[in-house]
Scaffold this motif. Structure first.
Motif, PDB file in Angstrom:
ATOM      1  N   LEU A 185       0.819  -1.209   0.000  1.00 22.19           N
ATOM      2  CA  LEU A 185       0.000   0.000   0.000  1.00 22.19           C
ATOM      3  C   LEU A 185       0.856   1.263   0.000  1.00 22.19           C
ATOM      4  O   LEU A 185       0.513   2.254  -0.661  1.00 22.19           O
ATOM      5  N   PHE A 186       1.962   1.241   0.718  1.00 24.38           N
ATOM      6  CA  PHE A 186       2.852   2.402   0.685  1.00 24.38           C
ATOM      7  C   PHE A 186       3.547   2.526  -0.672  1.00 24.38           C
ATOM      8  O   PHE A 186       3.854   3.635  -1.115  1.00 24.38           O
ATOM      9  N   THR A 187       3.773   1.397  -1.329  1.00 24.68           N
ATOM     10  CA  THR A 187       4.332   1.441  -2.681  1.00 24.68           C
ATOM     11  C   THR A 187       3.363   2.096  -3.646  1.00 24.68           C
ATOM     12  O   THR A 187       3.737   2.935  -4.468  1.00 24.68           O
ATOM     13  N   VAL A 188       2.091   1.726  -3.530  1.00 20.26           N
ATOM     14  CA  VAL A 188       1.058   2.339  -4.360  1.00 20.26           C
ATOM     15  C   VAL A 188       0.985   3.841  -4.089  1.00 20.26           C
ATOM     16  O   VAL A 188       0.916   4.658  -5.023  1.00 20.26           O
ATOM     17  N   ALA A 189       0.998   4.219  -2.823  1.00 18.85           N
ATOM     18  CA  ALA A 189       0.950   5.643  -2.461  1.00 18.85           C
ATOM     19  C   ALA A 189       2.151   6.386  -3.038  1.00 18.85           C
ATOM     20  O   ALA A 189       2.017   7.509  -3.545  1.00 18.85           O
ATOM     21  N   ALA A 190       3.321   5.749  -2.984  1.00 23.33           N
ATOM     22  CA  ALA A 190       4.536   6.382  -3.513  1.00 23.33           C
ATOM     23  C   ALA A 190       4.448   6.576  -5.025  1.00 23.33           C
ATOM     24  O   ALA A 190       4.879   7.614  -5.551  1.00 23.33           O
TER      25      ALA A 190
END
Length: 230
Positions: A199-204
């Motif tokens: 999810l943090f990868t998607v946000a990034a």
């Protein structure tokens, strides 16, 4: 460090799960670009109709319909509009989820783009209309040869910001089971039971795309200001 590398491997390399991210990114960009095209075309037509009524009283009925459309679209959540179009409008039709998302986000964007164009048209001094008419131009000729070029030039930076907003809004496409970028991260989370990294990868990725688009809009604004001084 070893734990981080292991988590990255488990979330993206194992089972080729990185393909979810790549394919989801492709879907997100496709939906955003085509929805923006629909939004710009529809928004432009709506703006012309509404501004024509406001400037010379013509197209009253069409202007009323457009005003109701804009009010409804701007007054309801985009995710609800997406669900209505998928589960109600196209309920009995075998149609691509990607196409449904493009239509839904395009129609939503059109309402906002129309207000951008309309404000751009109405911001042009009325003396420009009078100058065009004094040269023997009809209202249509004055609108499309004198007013529109100036109005479009004024609203291009704002349209860039609408593109950025549209990109982020498409993150709710997963509500109709469309495998966009956000849905891809959620799929990986469901496989690995690790929410943080996917999810943090998607946000990034969203953040990087927004930063790139923001920079492009800023460059465009500077060029427009330079051209105005010449």
């Amino acid at each position: 460090m070893d734990n981080l590398l292991h988590d990255l491997y488990r979330n993206f390399i194992e089972g080729n799960r990185y393909n979810y991210i790549l394919s989801g990114l492709g879907v997100t960009l496709k939906v955003t670009v085509f929805a923006l095209l629909i939004g710009v075309i529809m928004g432009f037509l709506i703006a012309v109709v509404r501004s024509t009524f406001e400037l010379n009283g013509q197209l009253k009925l069409l202007s009323l319909i457009c005003k109701i459309y804009v009010t409804i679209i701007r007054g309801t959540p985009v995710v609800v509009q997406l669900l209505i179009i998928y589960f109600c409008v196209f309920a009995a039709v075998d149609i691509s989820k990607t196409l449904v998302a493009i239509i839904a986000f395009g129609c939503n964007s059109a309402a906002y783009v129309s207000e951008i164009f309309r404000s751009g048209i109405l911001s042009i001094d009325k003396g420009q209309f009078e100058a065009g008419r004094s040269l023997g131009f009809s209202y249509r000729q004055t609108m499309f040869t004198i007013i529109m070029p100036q109005a479009i030039k004024n609203v291009i930076p704002t349209l860039g910001n609408e593109f950025i907003s549209l990109l982020k809004e498409t993150s709710v496409a997963g509500y109709i089971a469309l495998q966009d970028l956000t849905k891809a991260g959620d799929i990986i989370r469901s496989r690995t039971f690790d929410a943080f990294i996917p999810l943090f990868t998607v946000a990034a990725i969203y953040l990087i795309m927004v930063l790139i688009l923001t920079k492009m809009v800023a460059v465009l604004e500077r060029r427009l200001r330079v051209s105005e001084r010449r």
